[in-house]
Design a protein around this motif. Structure first.
Motif, PDB file in Angstrom:
ATOM      1  N   ASP A 118      -5.257  -6.787   9.769  1.00 27.88           N
ATOM      2  CA  ASP A 118      -4.689  -6.803   8.416  1.00 27.88           C
ATOM      3  C   ASP A 118      -3.224  -7.250   8.387  1.00 27.88           C
ATOM      4  O   ASP A 118      -2.512  -7.013   7.430  1.00 27.88           O
ATOM      5  CB  ASP A 118      -4.841  -5.435   7.755  1.00 27.88           C
ATOM      6  CG  ASP A 118      -4.085  -4.342   8.499  1.00 27.88           C
ATOM      7  OD1 ASP A 118      -3.464  -4.640   9.539  1.00 27.88           O
ATOM      8  OD2 ASP A 118      -4.107  -3.196   8.035  1.00 27.88           O
ATOM      9  N   LYS A 119      -2.773  -7.939   9.434  1.00 24.14           N
ATOM     10  CA  LYS A 119      -1.380  -8.380   9.491  1.00 24.14           C
ATOM     11  C   LYS A 119      -1.185  -9.780   8.928  1.00 24.14           C
ATOM     12  O   LYS A 119      -0.061 -10.226   8.746  1.00 24.14           O
ATOM     13  CB  LYS A 119      -0.879  -8.335  10.932  1.00 24.14           C
ATOM     14  CG  LYS A 119      -0.843  -6.922  11.450  1.00 24.14           C
ATOM     15  CD  LYS A 119      -0.266  -6.875  12.820  1.00 24.14           C
ATOM     16  CE  LYS A 119      -0.231  -5.505  13.243  1.00 24.14           C
ATOM     17  NZ  LYS A 119      -0.005  -4.697  14.047  1.00 24.14           N
ATOM     18  N   ALA A 120      -2.242 -10.523   8.674  1.00 20.86           N
ATOM     19  CA  ALA A 120      -2.134 -11.877   8.124  1.00 20.86           C
ATOM     20  C   ALA A 120      -3.090 -12.016   6.949  1.00 20.86           C
ATOM     21  O   ALA A 120      -4.187 -11.475   6.968  1.00 20.86           O
ATOM     22  CB  ALA A 120      -2.462 -12.915   9.193  1.00 20.86           C
ATOM     23  N   ASP A 121      -2.649 -12.724   5.935  1.00 19.31           N
ATOM     24  CA  ASP A 121      -3.463 -12.935   4.750  1.00 19.31           C
ATOM     25  C   ASP A 121      -4.258 -14.223   4.791  1.00 19.31           C
ATOM     26  O   ASP A 121      -5.127 -14.446   3.960  1.00 19.31           O
ATOM     27  CB  ASP A 121      -2.576 -12.945   3.497  1.00 19.31           C
ATOM     28  CG  ASP A 121      -1.901 -11.606   3.281  1.00 19.31           C
ATOM     29  OD1 ASP A 121      -2.592 -10.576   3.398  1.00 19.31           O
ATOM     30  OD2 ASP A 121      -0.694 -11.590   3.020  1.00 19.31           O
ATOM     31  N   GLY A 122      -3.958 -15.109   5.736  1.00 14.08           N
ATOM     32  CA  GLY A 122      -4.672 -16.374   5.813  1.00 14.08           C
ATOM     33  C   GLY A 122      -4.122 -17.251   6.920  1.00 14.08           C
ATOM     34  O   GLY A 122      -3.279 -16.822   7.704  1.00 14.08           O
TER      35      GLY A 122
END
Length: 174
Positions: free
Chosen positions: A44-48
């Motif tokens: 959950d540390k990057a959105d894309g």
């Protein structure tokens, strides 16, 4: 289905609706978008993910020391405080950038190679199997530690053999 850096194929959705992306004053329109379950790959540390097509026609400055990336005007005069590294594209799609790197394994083994620039590769240089075999690195590298990565990129799982080497040189910097 999408293949990535690992050995698996990830399920993806192709959204055929037009999309508009914006980074600062720069924007780009796309005819469609590929949607991946990024959380299962990156946590959950990057959105894309941000692909090369968005920035490949730009002058981009990346500062790892100060943690920023910025776009420079096309007429920006690059002075001698910058190091020019002659990169090229891996293939005709112009999505992957390769750069010259010199690796000194030991006093007798130097590899002058072309390496894929992968900002997700972390704290080292990955040498492929073919190059490793050509230079007989399994015999030359001692004190090797094997690591198993469950999330090693899109398509994820891999096993790395990690070892220290003498020196890495990129653009004249050692």
């Amino acid at each position: 289905m999408v293949r990535g850096a690992g050995n698996q194929i990830e399920r993806a959705t192709l959204d055929m609706n037009p999309w508009k992306y914006r980074i600062g004053k720069y924007s780009r329109n796309e005819d469609m978008a590929l949607i991946l379950d990024i959380c299962s790959i990156l946590g959950d540390k990057a959105d894309g993910l941000l692909g090369m097509n968005l920035v490949k026609d730009s002058i981009v400055e990346i500062s790892y020391d100060d943690s920023y990336m910025r776009f420079l005007p096309s007429d920006y005069a690059i002075d001698d405080t910058y190091t020019h590294i002659p990169c090229s594209f891996l293939d005709d799609e112009h999505n992957r950038l390769i750069m010259p790197v010199r690796i000194t394994i030991d006093d007798n083994t130097v590899i002058d190679g072309r390496f894929l620039l992968d900002t997700g590769a972390g704290a080292g240089i990955i040498i492929g199997y073919e190059t490793s075999s050509k230079y007989q690195l399994s015999e030359k590298l001692t004190n090797t530690k094997s690591t198993h990565l469950v999330n090693g990129g899109v398509g994820g799982e891999r096993i790395d053999n990690v070892s220290r080497i003498k020196e890495i040189e990129i653009g004249g910097h050692k």
